[in-house]
Design a protein around this motif. Sequence first.
Motif, PDB file in Angstrom:
ATOM      1  N   ILE A 217       0.786  -1.131  -0.088  1.00 13.63           N
ATOM      2  CA  ILE A 217       0.206   0.117   0.096  1.00 13.63           C
ATOM      3  C   ILE A 217       0.928   1.276   0.139  1.00 13.63           C
ATOM      4  O   ILE A 217       1.579   1.436   0.967  1.00 13.63           O
ATOM      5  CB  ILE A 217      -1.142  -0.105   1.315  1.00 13.63           C
ATOM      6  N   CYS A 218       0.958   2.091  -1.096  1.00 12.62           N
ATOM      7  CA  CYS A 218       1.549   3.189  -1.196  1.00 12.62           C
ATOM      8  C   CYS A 218       0.655   4.457  -1.433  1.00 12.62           C
ATOM      9  O   CYS A 218      -0.120   4.468  -2.449  1.00 12.62           O
ATOM     10  CB  CYS A 218       2.749   3.045  -2.275  1.00 12.62           C
ATOM     11  N   ASN A 219       1.074   5.587  -0.627  1.00 12.86           N
ATOM     12  CA  ASN A 219       0.470   6.867  -0.938  1.00 12.86           C
ATOM     13  C   ASN A 219       1.103   7.490  -2.131  1.00 12.86           C
ATOM     14  O   ASN A 219       2.268   8.245  -1.674  1.00 12.86           O
ATOM     15  CB  ASN A 219       0.442   7.641   0.364  1.00 12.86           C
ATOM     16  N   VAL A 220       0.616   7.717  -3.307  1.00  8.37           N
ATOM     17  CA  VAL A 220       1.179   8.309  -4.555  1.00  8.37           C
ATOM     18  C   VAL A 220       0.530   9.886  -4.583  1.00  8.37           C
ATOM     19  O   VAL A 220       0.596  10.299  -5.695  1.00  8.37           O
ATOM     20  CB  VAL A 220       0.971   7.457  -5.701  1.00  8.37           C
ATOM     21  N   GLY A 221      -0.510  10.209  -3.590  1.00  7.64           N
ATOM     22  CA  GLY A 221      -0.835  11.484  -3.761  1.00  7.64           C
ATOM     23  C   GLY A 221      -0.144  12.800  -3.664  1.00  7.64           C
ATOM     24  O   GLY A 221       1.036  12.708  -3.812  1.00  7.64           O
ATOM     25  N   LEU A 222      -0.863  14.044  -3.846  1.00  3.95           N
ATOM     26  CA  LEU A 222      -0.497  15.151  -3.798  1.00  3.95           C
ATOM     27  C   LEU A 222      -0.167  15.763  -2.185  1.00  3.95           C
ATOM     28  O   LEU A 222       0.773  16.443  -2.120  1.00  3.95           O
ATOM     29  CB  LEU A 222      -0.899  16.187  -4.675  1.00  3.95           C
ATOM     30  N   LYS A 223      -1.117  15.623  -1.605  1.00  2.00           N
ATOM     31  CA  LYS A 223      -1.220  16.367  -0.395  1.00  2.00           C
ATOM     32  C   LYS A 223      -1.529  15.677   0.997  1.00  2.00           C
ATOM     33  O   LYS A 223      -1.390  16.108   2.069  1.00  2.00           O
ATOM     34  CB  LYS A 223      -1.893  17.840  -0.474  1.00  2.00           C
ATOM     35  N   ASP A 224      -2.401  14.893   0.699  1.00  2.00           N
ATOM     36  CA  ASP A 224      -3.403  14.145   1.809  1.00  2.00           C
ATOM     37  C   ASP A 224      -2.487  13.107   2.491  1.00  2.00           C
ATOM     38  O   ASP A 224      -2.689  12.338   1.614  1.00  2.00           O
ATOM     39  CB  ASP A 224      -4.615  14.196   1.590  1.00  2.00           C
ATOM     40  N   SER A 225      -2.423  12.920   3.676  1.00  2.33           N
ATOM     41  CA  SER A 225      -2.472  11.524   4.285  1.00  2.33           C
ATOM     42  C   SER A 225      -3.766  10.695   4.301  1.00  2.33           C
ATOM     43  O   SER A 225      -4.989  11.364   4.151  1.00  2.33           O
ATOM     44  CB  SER A 225      -2.327  11.689   6.043  1.00  2.33           C
ATOM     45  N   LEU A 226      -3.688   9.590   4.226  1.00  3.64           N
ATOM     46  CA  LEU A 226      -4.675   8.626   3.890  1.00  3.64           C
ATOM     47  C   LEU A 226      -4.899   7.548   4.976  1.00  3.64           C
ATOM     48  O   LEU A 226      -3.832   6.995   5.594  1.00  3.64           O
ATOM     49  CB  LEU A 226      -4.987   8.220   2.601  1.00  3.64           C
ATOM     50  N   ASN A 227      -5.898   7.232   5.409  1.00  6.98           N
ATOM     51  CA  ASN A 227      -6.169   5.907   6.322  1.00  6.98           C
ATOM     52  C   ASN A 227      -6.562   5.066   5.339  1.00  6.98           C
ATOM     53  O   ASN A 227      -7.476   5.169   4.629  1.00  6.98           O
ATOM     54  CB  ASN A 227      -7.102   6.294   7.502  1.00  6.98           C
ATOM     55  N   PHE A 228      -6.051   3.777   5.328  1.00 10.03           N
ATOM     56  CA  PHE A 228      -6.338   2.698   4.662  1.00 10.03           C
ATOM     57  C   PHE A 228      -6.826   1.514   5.606  1.00 10.03           C
ATOM     58  O   PHE A 228      -6.194   1.185   6.458  1.00 10.03           O
ATOM     59  CB  PHE A 228      -5.149   2.154   3.775  1.00 10.03           C
ATOM     60  N   ARG A 229      -8.122   0.792   4.978  1.00 13.61           N
ATOM     61  CA  ARG A 229      -8.427  -0.408   5.669  1.00 13.61           C
ATOM     62  C   ARG A 229      -9.091  -1.309   4.979  1.00 13.61           C
ATOM     63  O   ARG A 229      -9.632  -0.624   3.857  1.00 13.61           O
ATOM     64  CB  ARG A 229      -9.182   0.129   6.920  1.00 13.61           C
ATOM     65  N   ILE A 230      -9.608  -2.438   5.165  1.00 10.54           N
ATOM     66  CA  ILE A 230     -10.178  -3.688   4.402  1.00 10.54           C
ATOM     67  C   ILE A 230     -11.268  -4.128   5.159  1.00 10.54           C
ATOM     68  O   ILE A 230     -11.142  -4.387   6.343  1.00 10.54           O
ATOM     69  CB  ILE A 230      -9.162  -4.754   3.852  1.00 10.54           C
ATOM     70  N   GLN A 231     -12.428  -4.033   4.634  1.00  5.67           N
ATOM     71  CA  GLN A 231     -13.614  -4.400   5.136  1.00  5.67           C
ATOM     72  C   GLN A 231     -13.431  -5.834   5.839  1.00  5.67           C
ATOM     73  O   GLN A 231     -13.475  -6.560   5.276  1.00  5.67           O
ATOM     74  CB  GLN A 231     -14.876  -4.097   4.285  1.00  5.67           C
ATOM     75  N   ASP A 232     -13.921  -6.029   7.392  1.00  5.54           N
ATOM     76  CA  ASP A 232     -13.734  -7.218   7.951  1.00  5.54           C
ATOM     77  C   ASP A 232     -12.368  -7.938   7.767  1.00  5.54           C
ATOM     78  O   ASP A 232     -12.337  -9.104   8.495  1.00  5.54           O
ATOM     79  CB  ASP A 232     -14.990  -8.062   7.366  1.00  5.54           C
ATOM     80  N   HIS A 233     -11.416  -7.176   7.565  1.00  5.78           N
ATOM     81  CA  HIS A 233     -10.017  -8.163   7.442  1.00  5.78           C
ATOM     82  C   HIS A 233      -8.949  -7.409   8.033  1.00  5.78           C
ATOM     83  O   HIS A 233      -8.657  -6.215   7.530  1.00  5.78           O
ATOM     84  CB  HIS A 233      -9.926  -8.114   5.938  1.00  5.78           C
ATOM     85  N   PRO A 234      -8.414  -7.916   9.144  1.00  2.18           N
ATOM     86  CA  PRO A 234      -7.333  -7.130   9.685  1.00  2.18           C
ATOM     87  C   PRO A 234      -6.101  -7.496   8.750  1.00  2.18           C
ATOM     88  O   PRO A 234      -5.969  -8.303   7.850  1.00  2.18           O
ATOM     89  CB  PRO A 234      -7.251  -7.944  10.876  1.00  2.18           C
ATOM     90  N   MET A 235      -4.913  -6.548   9.190  1.00  2.00           N
ATOM     91  CA  MET A 235      -3.934  -6.461   8.256  1.00  2.00           C
ATOM     92  C   MET A 235      -2.485  -6.709   9.121  1.00  2.00           C
ATOM     93  O   MET A 235      -2.457  -6.096  10.125  1.00  2.00           O
ATOM     94  CB  MET A 235      -3.795  -5.267   7.453  1.00  2.00           C
ATOM     95  N   LYS A 236      -1.740  -7.671   8.625  1.00  2.00           N
ATOM     96  CA  LYS A 236      -0.706  -8.068   9.578  1.00  2.00           C
ATOM     97  C   LYS A 236       0.659  -7.278   8.973  1.00  2.00           C
ATOM     98  O   LYS A 236       0.991  -7.372   7.581  1.00  2.00           O
ATOM     99  CB  LYS A 236      -0.439  -9.307   9.546  1.00  2.00           C
TER     100      LYS A 236
END
Length: 551
Positions: A217-236
């Motif tokens: 997961i990489c933030n390639v945007g211009l200015k905003d921090s982003l919160n990333f999550r996947i519905q019902d799936h925890p991430m290790k």
Amino acid sequence: MGRVILVALLVCLSAAATQVRAEDPYLFFTWNVTYGTISPLGVPQKGILINGQFPGPNINSTTNNNIVLNVFNNLDEPFLLTWMGIQHRKNSWQDGVLGTNCPIPPGTNFTYHFQVKDQIGSYIYYPTTAMHRAAGGFGGLRVNSRLLIPVPYADPEDDYTVLIGDWYVKSHTALKNFLDSGRSLGRPDAVLINGKSANYKRPLFTMKPGKTYKYRICNVGLKDSLNFRIQDHPMKLVEMEGSHTVQNTYESLDVHVGQCFSVLVTADKAPKEYYMVASTRFTKTVLTGKAIIRYTNGRRGSATLKNLPEAPVGWAWSLNQFRSFRWNLTASAARPNPQGSYHYGKIPITRTIKIVNSVSRANGKLRYGINGVSHVNPVTPLKLAEYYGVANKVFKYNLIRDVPPKKQPVELNLAPNVVNQTFRNFVEIIFENHEKSLQSWHLSGYSFFAVSIEPGRWSPEKRRNYNLLDAVSRHTIQVYPKSYAAILLTFDNAGMWNLRSELTENRYLGQQLYVSVLSPARSLRDEYNLPDSALLCGIVKDLTKPLPYSI
């Protein structure tokens, strides 16, 4: 019998000699950079395509691979790409920023040649010229571990790159005109995931029931921090920016501009479609991007917004998440030794540099600065001027001091901002953010140890709170509003390296500097010579090439 033994011995010696002479593998690419019509938000706009793709192609490499990438610029203006996080050992000539490289003129080509030496992990590339990043031209770059070096988790069923970022409907030329006229970019229009908006209804990824997948997961945007999550799936979490991490599990991750995280996700839920979500953080109006993951035995169209995970609120949550990130000291690095074998916390600090970011005006126009100086790129790249011995005609070293003035100037000084750094010194850099907005910093050519982020102003006593054991080695660091961040690193990579805000508006309007790390020996052991294929521009274009470095 003796003759047979002699022949066998000669065969063995020949094989050994062949192994010694063998080079690391080469990967060859040809990229055509063009304009094309894209409609990520349903409105046609001019985008930048690489081989017809938006986002650009994913580079899939392995530690120590040599990458040879021929870029044909078919745009109507100069163009450059940078390989963010790739350290380019002894080779800042390949960094792809305007302080080291002449941009590729329209209708011509340039071949990048670099080695992903002693690295693993998830990285990105993107344009560094004008506001081209706002039109595309970005993509993912993977560096896989060699088979010789085990990773601290089982091989996933598949490996997916997820590029998240904010996006504007306005063209990159319109955005550039805003900044050139002294105006800010304003609020983005949406958040994209792999170039798709929330209205895209087809699955981007599929998962087999019971299998585990790796998502980069990489933030390639211009200015905003982003919160990333996947519905019902925890991430290790297993890796960030080239380092294996302690494998904590997260419901969501804050990914700041320029940052990359690798997570493992297991398909152990009901077989249907699920949303992955990326939403803006620290903004009054929250923009949300969505994309669909489908189980292979799941029903199409079964994704539902019910139980869609909410984003966290406030930056204190994000700060606490940063504190939970730890370097995996027992995992192997890109070389056959544990990550924790380098005891950075026991090395004496030889220099402390405090960086204070500021926003102000110069000549009546909006500018951003570092310690009172707003960087301007000269026509002659800084590294070329230095290499040709004409630096004094292009820039002055050390316009800023290690300790900035207590009060930032009302009018910023517009000039090339270059700091001299002694080769192989162990240095502490403090990023102090006096603004109300979050900042994200990147240092090219290096990984550093992110030892502390805390509210308030920095003072020497704050070193007592540093993580001197297992801070993650990485190449970006966020700084929260009215807070500071501290990093430690050894400047052992000779070259001219870019320290910049990853917020594109800030960088474009001067919030960057260059660190000149010169080897006194002028030896090929420390730094490569200017490549024969290097583009020349400015005052060095017609000068005689300097004598090359020798062993």
